[in-house]
Design an enzyme around this catalytic site. Structure first.
Site, PDB file in Angstrom:
ATOM      1  N   GLU A  14      -9.958  -2.699 -27.810  1.00  0.00           N
ATOM      2  CA  GLU A  14      -9.812  -2.629 -26.375  1.00  0.00           C
ATOM      3  C   GLU A  14     -10.721  -3.782 -25.858  1.00  0.00           C
ATOM      4  OE1 GLU A  14      -9.796   1.050 -24.472  1.00  0.00           O
ATOM      5  OE2 GLU A  14      -8.187   1.818 -26.203  1.00  0.00           O
TER       6      GLU A  14
ATOM      7  N   ASN B  74      -9.649   6.240 -32.536  1.00  0.00           N
ATOM      8  CA  ASN B  74     -10.073   5.170 -31.489  1.00  0.00           C
ATOM      9  C   ASN B  74     -11.215   5.746 -30.677  1.00  0.00           C
ATOM     10  OD1 ASN B  74      -9.573   2.672 -30.523  1.00  0.00           O
ATOM     11  ND2 ASN B  74      -8.581   3.573 -28.732  1.00  0.00           N
TER      12      ASN B  74
ATOM     13  N   ASP C  37     -12.834  -6.036 -23.718  1.00  0.00           N
ATOM     14  CA  ASP C  37     -13.041  -6.838 -22.591  1.00  0.00           C
ATOM     15  C   ASP C  37     -14.372  -6.773 -21.945  1.00  0.00           C
ATOM     16  OD1 ASP C  37     -11.454  -4.046 -20.531  1.00  0.00           O
ATOM     17  OD2 ASP C  37     -13.351  -4.291 -21.512  1.00  0.00           O
TER      18      ASP C  37
ATOM     19  N   GLU D 278     -10.634   8.872 -28.379  1.00  0.00           N
ATOM     20  CA  GLU D 278     -11.836   9.203 -27.726  1.00  0.00           C
ATOM     21  C   GLU D 278     -12.448  10.875 -28.187  1.00  0.00           C
ATOM     22  OE1 GLU D 278     -12.499   7.787 -23.966  1.00  0.00           O
ATOM     23  OE2 GLU D 278     -11.233   6.100 -24.487  1.00  0.00           O
TER      24      GLU D 278
ATOM     25  N   HIS E 132     -15.463  -1.969 -25.023  1.00  0.00           N
ATOM     26  CA  HIS E 132     -15.396  -2.277 -23.502  1.00  0.00           C
ATOM     27  C   HIS E 132     -16.816  -2.674 -23.345  1.00  0.00           C
ATOM     28  CE1 HIS E 132     -11.363  -1.275 -22.480  1.00  0.00           C
ATOM     29  NE2 HIS E 132     -11.537   0.006 -23.340  1.00  0.00           N
TER      30      HIS E 132
HETATM   31  O1  G3I Z   1       2.142   5.328 -13.385  1.00  0.00           O
HETATM   32  C1  G3I Z   1       1.204   5.691 -12.375  1.00  0.00           C
HETATM   33  C2  G3I Z   1       2.316   5.228 -11.181  1.00  0.00           C
HETATM   34  O2  G3I Z   1       3.628   5.820 -10.865  1.00  0.00           O
HETATM   35  C3  G3I Z   1       1.475   5.417  -9.887  1.00  0.00           C
HETATM   36  O3  G3I Z   1       2.001   5.170  -8.807  1.00  0.00           O
HETATM   37  C4  G3I Z   1       0.057   4.895  -9.960  1.00  0.00           C
HETATM   38  C5  G3I Z   1      -0.730   5.182  -8.808  1.00  0.00           C
HETATM   39  O4  G3I Z   1      -1.330   6.377  -8.940  1.00  0.00           O
HETATM   40  O5  G3I Z   1      -0.531   5.183 -11.076  1.00  0.00           O
HETATM   41  C6  G3I Z   1       0.208   4.969 -12.386  1.00  0.00           C
HETATM   42  O6  G3I Z   1      -0.531   5.347 -13.417  1.00  0.00           O
HETATM   43  C7  G3I Z   1      -1.786   4.754 -13.607  1.00  0.00           C
HETATM   44  C8  G3I Z   1      -1.730   4.139 -14.993  1.00  0.00           C
HETATM   45  O7  G3I Z   1      -2.952   3.680 -15.722  1.00  0.00           O
HETATM   46  C9  G3I Z   1      -0.670   3.233 -15.267  1.00  0.00           C
HETATM   47  O8  G3I Z   1      -0.993   1.999 -14.472  1.00  0.00           O
HETATM   48  C10 G3I Z   1      -2.930   5.597 -13.885  1.00  0.00           C
HETATM   49  O9  G3I Z   1      -3.244   6.120 -12.638  1.00  0.00           O
HETATM   50  C11 G3I Z   1      -4.238   5.178 -14.446  1.00  0.00           C
HETATM   51  O10 G3I Z   1      -5.124   5.953 -14.510  1.00  0.00           O
HETATM   52  C12 G3I Z   1      -3.853   4.514 -15.672  1.00  0.00           C
HETATM   53  O11 G3I Z   1      -5.140   3.919 -15.953  1.00  0.00           O
HETATM   54  C13 G3I Z   1      -4.971   3.484 -17.562  1.00  0.00           C
HETATM   55  C14 G3I Z   1      -6.600   4.230 -17.698  1.00  0.00           C
HETATM   56  O12 G3I Z   1      -6.521   3.960 -19.302  1.00  0.00           O
HETATM   57  C15 G3I Z   1      -6.480   5.663 -17.609  1.00  0.00           C
HETATM   58  O13 G3I Z   1      -5.538   6.256 -18.585  1.00  0.00           O
HETATM   59  C16 G3I Z   1      -5.263   2.030 -17.608  1.00  0.00           C
HETATM   60  O14 G3I Z   1      -3.938   1.176 -17.280  1.00  0.00           O
HETATM   61  C17 G3I Z   1      -5.601   1.821 -19.139  1.00  0.00           C
HETATM   62  O15 G3I Z   1      -5.875   0.255 -19.431  1.00  0.00           O
HETATM   63  C18 G3I Z   1      -6.793   2.535 -19.584  1.00  0.00           C
HETATM   64  O16 G3I Z   1      -6.977   2.364 -20.754  1.00  0.00           O
HETATM   65  C19 G3I Z   1      -8.021   3.150 -21.479  1.00  0.00           C
HETATM   66  C20 G3I Z   1      -7.377   3.506 -22.912  1.00  0.00           C
HETATM   67  O17 G3I Z   1      -6.056   3.902 -22.904  1.00  0.00           O
HETATM   68  C21 G3I Z   1      -8.411   4.046 -23.751  1.00  0.00           C
HETATM   69  N1  G3I Z   1      -9.608   3.660 -23.830  1.00  0.00           N
HETATM   70  C22 G3I Z   1     -10.402   3.458 -22.579  1.00  0.00           C
HETATM   71  C23 G3I Z   1      -9.420   2.580 -21.657  1.00  0.00           C
HETATM   72  C24 G3I Z   1      -9.908   2.220 -20.003  1.00  0.00           C
HETATM   73  O18 G3I Z   1      -9.872   3.277 -19.617  1.00  0.00           O
END
Ligand code: G3I
Length: 381
Positions: A292, A219, A294, A169, A257
């Site tokens: 990605e 991506n 959904d 992005e 998405h």
């Molecule tokens: O690992 C921590 C954990 O230690 C903590 O307890 C918990 C609660 O705060 O957070 C956990 O990290 C989270 C992580 O996912 C793992 O679950 C982050 O807060 C959360 O922001 C993160 O969200 C991810 C999001 O990207 C942001 O990076 C989503 O799972 C993931 O599906 C999403 O995927 C992105 C792609 O990478 C790029 N394109 C958009 C897509 C949707 O945002």
């Protein structure tokens, strides 16, 4: 038995085996019907040559991992390879989680897309801003940090990872430029504001050097992936600039998405518009993957049969990928509805459960599952 007799017997055996139709499992396995009924996406992938993938995380349950193996032949790391997850300080990189994820994907013979080396918007290195603010020459320091990250991380998995999302992005979340200011929706693109657009080429060149065989992707979070849409056109122009500069970019990921809507301007309204866009990228000399996909079910709540409407949206995208020769993969962003990032993301958690995926929370195939199969089977090998 004389040598001559042995040779004859061997030739006879070879002739016999050639005449006997192969009785391998593949030959026994019936071909998928055009409807996709009863076929796994893994079998559809084998019959079409289009990778069928899902997002993979180490936090998945054993049942969800079993779903991955049964239904897909490719995976993308959902979070493990992001800078924030790997480097809690400027001096450290923790490979424990990524080593486990790579080992599991290779053990299960799943093609792995490692996502992502550089992403300014979320899960960027939490210490980066302070590190650059303290540097006498922020640009030089950032170049050094990017070179170290890309070289170390890609080099560690040389020959083990088929595809890298080198850059995620890069463009502004809405519109055609770059995020140059911090806003409520997104931080600025610190890579761009510090180094200019050249950071993209630098990262690709470093990745190619670290693993010459890996396929290198950019991506992007496009909304309506269509020629004439400003952000889509900006991505086409960016890829054209990179190819003109002989940057080693092999592919482009269109995330797809359906988060804010299921038609223009938030999502491709027709198979034809998405196919034309993929074709336009292909003409620039890159492969394309839907990376990605959904579809938030609440967006279709006004439909007489929301699950059927969701399936139609999925089929629209899968058909476009099947019809556009440059499209080599389709990945859905999660295995079961209960896995989806949408249910914990601030902008979409209010409508949880969003039920955006192909398997319901118990792992049962939804209408959307067969719709993807039917769409992809439009390109029968
Ligand atoms: O690992 C921590 C954990 O230690 C903590 O307890 C918990 C609660 O705060 O957070 C956990 O990290 C989270 C992580 O996912 C793992 O679950 C982050 O807060 C959360 O922001 C993160 O969200 C991810 C999001 O990207 C942001 O990076 C989503 O799972 C993931 O599906 C999403 O995927 C992105 C792609 O990478 C790029 N394109 C958009 C897509 C949707 O945002």
């Amino acid at each position: 038995m004389s040598c001559r007799t042995t040779t004859f017997a061997l030739l006879a055996a070879l002739a016999l085996s050639a005449a006997t139709p192969a009785t391998s499992v593949a030959a026994k396995q019936k071909r998928c019907p055009a409807s996709g009924a009863g076929c796994s996406l893994k079998q559809v992938a084998a019959e079409t040559g289009i990778f069928a993938g899902t997002a993979l995380s180490n936090e998945m349950t054993a049942a969800e991992k079993a779903d991955v193996i049964a239904n897909f032949n490719a995976v993308t790391s959902e979070n493990a390879f992001k800078w924030s997850e790997m480097s809690k300080t400027a001096e450290t990189t923790d490979f424990a989680t990524t080593d486990r994820l790579v080992a599991w994907a290779r053990w299960k013979k799943l093609r792995l897309r490692a996502h992502t080396l550089l992403w300014h918007r979320i899960q960027n290195a939490p210490w980066l801003k302070a590190e650059l603010a303290a540097a006498p020459d922020p640009a030089a320091r950032l170049r050094e940090l990017i070179a170290e990250r890309v070289t170390k991380v890609v080099g560690r998995y040389r020959g083990k990872i088929e595809v890298w999302d080198v850059i995620n992005e890069p463009l502004a979340i809405f519109g055609a430029g770059y995020d140059t200011e911090d806003t409520a929706v997104t931080p600025k693109n610190i890579f761009y504001t510090t180094l200019g657009e050249g950071y993209i080429a630098d990262a690709f060149r470093l990745a190619r050097k670290a693993d010459p065989k890996a396929k290198l992707f950019l991506n992007e979070l496009l909304w309506d992936s269509r020629i004439g849409d400003p952000k889509s056109d900006a991505l086409l122009a960016l890829v054209a600039r990179l190819k003109k500069a002989r940057v080693p970019i092999d592919g482009v990921g269109i995330q797809a998405h359906a988060m804010l809507g299921t038609s223009s301007p938030w999502f491709p309204s027709t198979t034809a518009s998405l196919k034309s866009y993929i074709d336009a990228l292909g003409k620039l000399g890159v492969k394309v993957e839907i990376t990605e996909l959904d579809v938030r079910l609440p967006l279709l709540a006004d439909q007489p049969n929301p699950l059927a409407a969701q399936a139609a949206v999925y089929r629209r995208v899968a058909s476009a990928c099947a019809q556009a020769r440059a499209c080599t993969g389709l990945t859905v962003w999660g295995v079961r509805d209960s896995d989806s990032w949408l249910d914990s993301y601030s902008l979409t958690s209010a409508t949880a459960p969003n039920k955006p995926l192909l398997l319901d929370a118990s792992g049962k195939r939804k209408l959307a599952y067969q719709a993807v199969a039917a769409g992809l089977l439009g390109r029968r090998r």
